[in-house]
Structures are given as structure tokens and as C-alpha cells.
Scaffold this motif. Structure first.
Motif, PDB file in Angstrom:
ATOM      1  N   SER A 440      -7.115  -6.522   6.013  1.00  0.00           N
ATOM      2  CA  SER A 440      -7.129  -5.257   5.337  1.00  0.00           C
ATOM      3  C   SER A 440      -8.484  -5.128   4.412  1.00  0.00           C
ATOM      4  N   THR A 462       2.047   5.331   4.029  1.00  0.00           N
ATOM      5  CA  THR A 462       2.581   4.286   3.360  1.00  0.00           C
ATOM      6  C   THR A 462       2.754   2.996   4.127  1.00  0.00           C
ATOM      7  N   SER A 466       6.085  -1.859   0.640  1.00  0.00           N
ATOM      8  CA  SER A 466       4.988  -1.874  -0.425  1.00  0.00           C
ATOM      9  C   SER A 466       5.255  -0.451  -1.234  1.00  0.00           C
ATOM     10  N   GLU A 468       2.481   0.380  -3.029  1.00  0.00           N
ATOM     11  CA  GLU A 468       1.060   0.523  -3.461  1.00  0.00           C
ATOM     12  C   GLU A 468       0.610   1.890  -2.460  1.00  0.00           C
ATOM     13  N   TYR A 485      -5.641  -1.778   2.005  1.00  0.00           N
ATOM     14  CA  TYR A 485      -4.277  -1.586   2.086  1.00  0.00           C
ATOM     15  C   TYR A 485      -3.463  -2.879   2.102  1.00  0.00           C
ATOM     16  N   PRO A 486      -2.275  -2.809   1.563  1.00  0.00           N
ATOM     17  CA  PRO A 486      -1.377  -4.067   1.379  1.00  0.00           C
ATOM     18  C   PRO A 486      -0.823  -4.512   2.700  1.00  0.00           C
ATOM     19  N   MET A 488       2.054  -6.639   4.558  1.00  0.00           N
ATOM     20  CA  MET A 488       3.447  -7.201   3.847  1.00  0.00           C
ATOM     21  C   MET A 488       3.917  -7.959   4.856  1.00  0.00           C
ATOM     22  N   GLN A 493       3.193  -5.437  10.955  1.00  0.00           N
ATOM     23  CA  GLN A 493       3.135  -4.545   9.580  1.00  0.00           C
ATOM     24  C   GLN A 493       3.249  -3.227  10.215  1.00  0.00           C
TER      25      GLN A 493
END
Length: 499
Positions: A440, A462, A466, A468, A485-486, A488, A493
Motif C-alpha cells: 500500500s 472502497t 474497511s 477508510e 489504501y488500507p 485488510m 484483498q
């Protein structure tokens, strides 16, 4: 009064004649020819939506737990490790044949409700047993053969218990048939090559060569015409009548069954399903049934491009045998999730095999993989279930080889990375799945959104799981997900792109 009665009876006669004509001409009533059978919807929406099912090689061959599920055959050939193992462990074949394993297959720990709950937790949408492998032993309470779970071994109707438990979990019910190979058909020469289409060789002094009425039903030592009608078709008919499976899947060697019998099966199955007002699925390997009647299956392999029609891969959770053996090596959950994602992105369905022990327990390491798959699907399943292919399946450096089962060892070597992306779509959403842990700290480019490839107007991006905000830009060379970006998930992902 008589005139009115006459008019009424005349009108009734016309109505009945009309109804009879409609039934006769109804395109959903199937006759035993491919043109009629092609009117069947071979890929119903529920099957396209399901994406993931589980089945299991579990039977008498699970008792020796050595070699693989072909032990019943290989134990007869002196050049095979199974022959030596059998000789050292159980004695000469003349004293201990495959039929002598049957009383040892007790399934004493089998619990259909626990199995069904596990499959549900794993995220499967359909499941069911290998109804009969090449070995001639039926995993249901059969009236056609003495070699069945109701009369011998467990002495309970395994299939009935599974059907009840799986239905209670809202899973579709599947049965698979491998018994086309059971008939003894070969040149009368004692070597392995000449028994290529017969599971059991007829070597003097072994049970398959005995002329014993009961043993003949296990070892396929029956005249071909009788076997085709009473055994191959008869067993299919019995399972259809008594258990109403939603999917019937065939292993190879269906080409050894005369075309008229293949048509006879299809017509019977589809007509019985019509009576129950249900859409069913027929799955085949090779080219043994037309694809406007059935779904294609690729064993231990998959397509390297997007399929125009829905297809299936049957894959096993292990790196070796399909049935349980001692020291069976199990694939990690991350590999199975990646295989599932790759298959679904190309318009496919995964049928995953597991390998229970003879006592009816599912080994802990296999349960662990299934639960891990289920945990991922519980979080990110919206990118899998009810999806359809996008304009491209994905991008990245990892490309699957050409071919089918002949390249299965090459498929086993494939390892995906965060550089590999796979896409699915549902409504106005595109899902992009990264097959690994993305970095990320660097921007992520999704080339499939390049202006020449996908004419889209992106509304929002998105990361599933998440809340965020994700910063992005759509450029000529693709969709840029800006750094920060997150992340997860460590297996795969999922980005959700709303358009």
C-alpha cells in the motif's frame, strides 16, 4: 337439459384434447435424443450463482488408506507398490480380496449433521458424496446390488443422512458417479495396458475372476447388456428416484457407455426433475455429452481465458490422493482461495474434494482449510457469489498452462502473487481481487480499466472490510489506486469499484 349436457361434454372433450396436445408438444418433456435434450437449460442461474461446492472420495478404498482411491485396482498388479503393501499387510489376494475390506468400512464416527454444518461454514453452496467410485460399492441403500452401505459395512443409508442434513443447511444436493469403468471389458491378456477401460483385472486366483453371483456385482463381472441396463442406468435411476439430486456429475470413461444409454439417462433425469419443478445440472468430463445438455468439467486444471459458458473444475484439497491415506499432504487455505477466485473470474465453478477417514471423521487439517476458506468468504463473498465475468478475467504475470488433466502437475506448481488481479462483476459493481498482500506504500494500477478496454464511469472505490477512504484516479492506462489504501487481508484483498 340433454342438449346442455351434450354441449358441456363436447366442450370438456375439446378442453381435454387441448391439454393433451399441450403436454405432448411441451418442449420441457424430453425424449431420448440430443435435439430434445438440448431444450434443457444446462446452466441454470442458481448454479451460476453458487460458485463453490464440496464433495468427497469416501468409501471402502478409504480402509487401506494407502496409495490412493485406485487401490482396488492397483492391488492386483505385481509391479505396483499397492500389491506389495497388500501382500505384507493383508496376505495373498487369494486369501484377502478387495471385498474383504467391506466389513472394515464401518463409518462408526460419521455424523451427517456435523459434515453439513462444516460445509456450510466453509462457504459451499452445494455438496454431496461420490455415490459410487470405480470399485462397484454403492454409498446408498441400494436394491440393485448387495454391495451397498445399507446391507454391508456401515449398514445405514449414508446418502439419505447426507441429503437430509445438507438440505437442512439449505445446500443443493450433488451426487457423482464413476461407475462407467466398473464393467470388466478388456483383451484377455494379463497386463495393465489391456485392462485400460476396466477397473478390475481378471487374473486367475483373484476375486474378480471368480464366477460368484454376489462377487460379480462388486467386480463388474456381468454380461455387458445386463450391466448397462441393471447396473449403469439402474443405479442412476435408483438415486434419482430416491434422493432427487440437484447435480449429477460424471467422471471419465462415459465414452464407454453407448450413446443410447447416455441419452436414456439424460431424458429420465430431466423429466423427473420437471415433475418436481426443479432445474438440475449434468456435469461431464471429456466430450462424452453435448455442451448444450451438460456443463464441462476440468480435473485438477482450469481455463487460462474467460469461458463463454459456465464450466467447472474438480480439485482436491490434498497434493496427492483423492481419498484419505496416511501422511496425506494438504494444500494451504490461501492456495485454495486463489484457485477459487481464478476459476470464478473466468466463469467457472469450483468443486472441491475432501478426504474423510474410513471411520467417518474429517481430519483436523482439512477442517482447518475449509474453515479458513469460509472465513474469507464470509467477509468477501459478495465478490464471489452471484457474480458474473467482467470484460476480462484479470491481469498479472501468472498464466495457467494450456490443457486439461494432462498438465495437472503444472497447475499444482502455480503460485499467485500480489501482482495478479482477478475481476468479477455484479450489477453496477466491479470487484478487483489482489491474489496476495499488496504494497500500500505504492500505487496500484488496474490496467483493465484502461480507456481502450473498459468504458466505465467510476463513482466510488472502497476496500471490502474497511471504512477508510480510498483515493483513486482513472487515467488512459487504467485505474490508479493511490498509495495509503488500507490492506485488510493476507490471502486476497478485494477492491469494490462502483460504476
Amino acid at each position: 337439459m340433454k342438449k346442455r349436457q351434450s354441449c358441456f361434454l363436447f366442450a370438456l372433450a375439446i378442453l381435454l384434447a387441448s391439454c393433451h396436445s399441450e403436454v405432448k408438444e411441451n418442449p420441457e418433456v424430453y425424449s431420448e435424443d440430443w435435439t430434445s435434450l438440448a431444450k434443457h437449460n444446462e446452466e441454470p442461474a442458481w448454479f451460476q450463482d453458487a460458485k463453490f461446492g464440496i464433495y468427497f472420495h469416501w468409501g471402502v478404498y478409504s480402509v487401506p488408506a494407502f496409495g490412493d482411491e485406485w487401490y482396488p485396482r492397483h492391488m492386483h498388479f505385481k509391479n505396483r507398490k499397492e500389491y506389495q503393501h497388500h501382500l505384507e499387510t493383508y496376505g495373498p489376494l487369494s486369501d484377502f480380496g478387495y471385498h474383504d475390506f467391506v466389513p472394515l468400512f464401518k463409518a462408526e464416527q460419521f455424523n451427517a449433521r456435523e459434515w453439513a454444518a462444516l460445509f456450510k461454514q466453509a462457504g459451499a453452496r452445494f455438496a454431496g458424496p461420490v455415490a459410487e467410485h470405480h470399485d462397484g460399492f454403492s454409498m446408498w441403500d441400494s436394491n440393485l446390488t448387495p454391495w451397498n452401505v445399507g446391507d454391508k459395512g456401515p449398514q445405514k443409508d449414508i446418502m439419505r443422512e447426507l441429503k437430509t442434513a445438507l438440505t437442512a443447511q439449505d445446500l443443493k444436493f450433488m451426487t457423482t458417479f464413476h461407475h462407467a469403468r466398473n464393467l470388466q471389458r478388456y483383451a484377455d491378456v494379463p497386463n495393465e495396458e489391456n485392462y485400460g477401460n476396466s477397473h478390475y483385472p481378471r487374473f486367475e486366483g483373484t476375486a474378480p475372476a471368480e464366477d460368484d453371483h454376489e462377487l460379480n456385482y462388486l467386480y463388474g463381472n456381468i454380461p455387458e447388456e445386463q450391466w448397462l441396463e441393471e447396473i449403469w442406468f439402474g443405479k442412476l435411476k435408483e438415486v434419482i428416484d430416491n434422493y432427487q439430486p440437484d447435480i449429477i456429475w460424471f467422471d471419465s470413461w462415459l465414452d464407454q457407455i453407448p450413446e443410447q444409454y447416455r441419452q436414456k439417462f439424460c431424458a429420465y433425469y430431466l423429466n423427473e426433475a420437471q415433475k418436481l419443478d426443479k432445474e438440475v445440472v449434468i456435469v461431464r468430463k471429456q466430450d462424452d455429452l453435448p455442451l448444450n445438455v451438460s456443463v464441462d468439467d476440468l480435473e485438477k486444471s482450469r481455463k487460462n481465458k474467460l469461458g463463454k459458458k459456465v464450466w467447472m473444475t474438480d480439485e482436491t484439497i490434498s497434493k496427492g490422493s483423492w481419498c484419505y491415506t496416511e501422511n496425506l499432504q494438504i494444500k494451504p487455505a490461501v492456495d485454495m482461495i486463489h484457485v477459487l477466485i481464478d476459476i470464478v473470474s473466468k466463469n467457472g465453478v469450483l468443486l472441491l474434494n475432501i478426504s474423510p477417514k474410513a471411520d467417518g471423521t474429517i481430519p483436523a487439517d482439512q477442517q482447518e482449510v475449509l474453515r479458513a476458506m469460509g472465513a474469507w468468504l464470509d467477509k468477501y463473498g459478495e465478490a464471489i457469489y452471484e457474480t458474473r465475468p467482467w470484460h476480462t478475467y484479470g491481469e498479472g504475470p501468472t498464466i495457467e498452462p494450456e490443457g486439461d488433466f494432462k498438465n495437472h502437475r503444472e497447475f499444482l506448481k502455480i503460485k499467485y502473487s500480489a501482482d495478479d488481479l482477478r475481476y468479477t462483476t455484479k450489477g453496477n459493481t466491479v470487484y478487483a481481487m489482489v491474489l496476495g498482500v499488496p504494497d500500500s506504500e505504492q500505487p496500484l494500477l488496474m490496467k483493465a480499466f484502461a480507456s481502450q478496454g473498459a468504458d466505465v464511469n467510476i463513482k466510488k472505490v472502497t476496500v471490502l472490510g474497511s471504512k477508510e477512504t480510498v483515493q483513486w484516479q482513472l487515467k488512459e492506462d487504467g485505474l490508479f489506486i493511490e498509495q495509503g489504501y488500507p490492506v485488510m487481508d493476507t490471502m486476497a484483498q478485494v477492491f469494490k469499484i462502483e460504476i
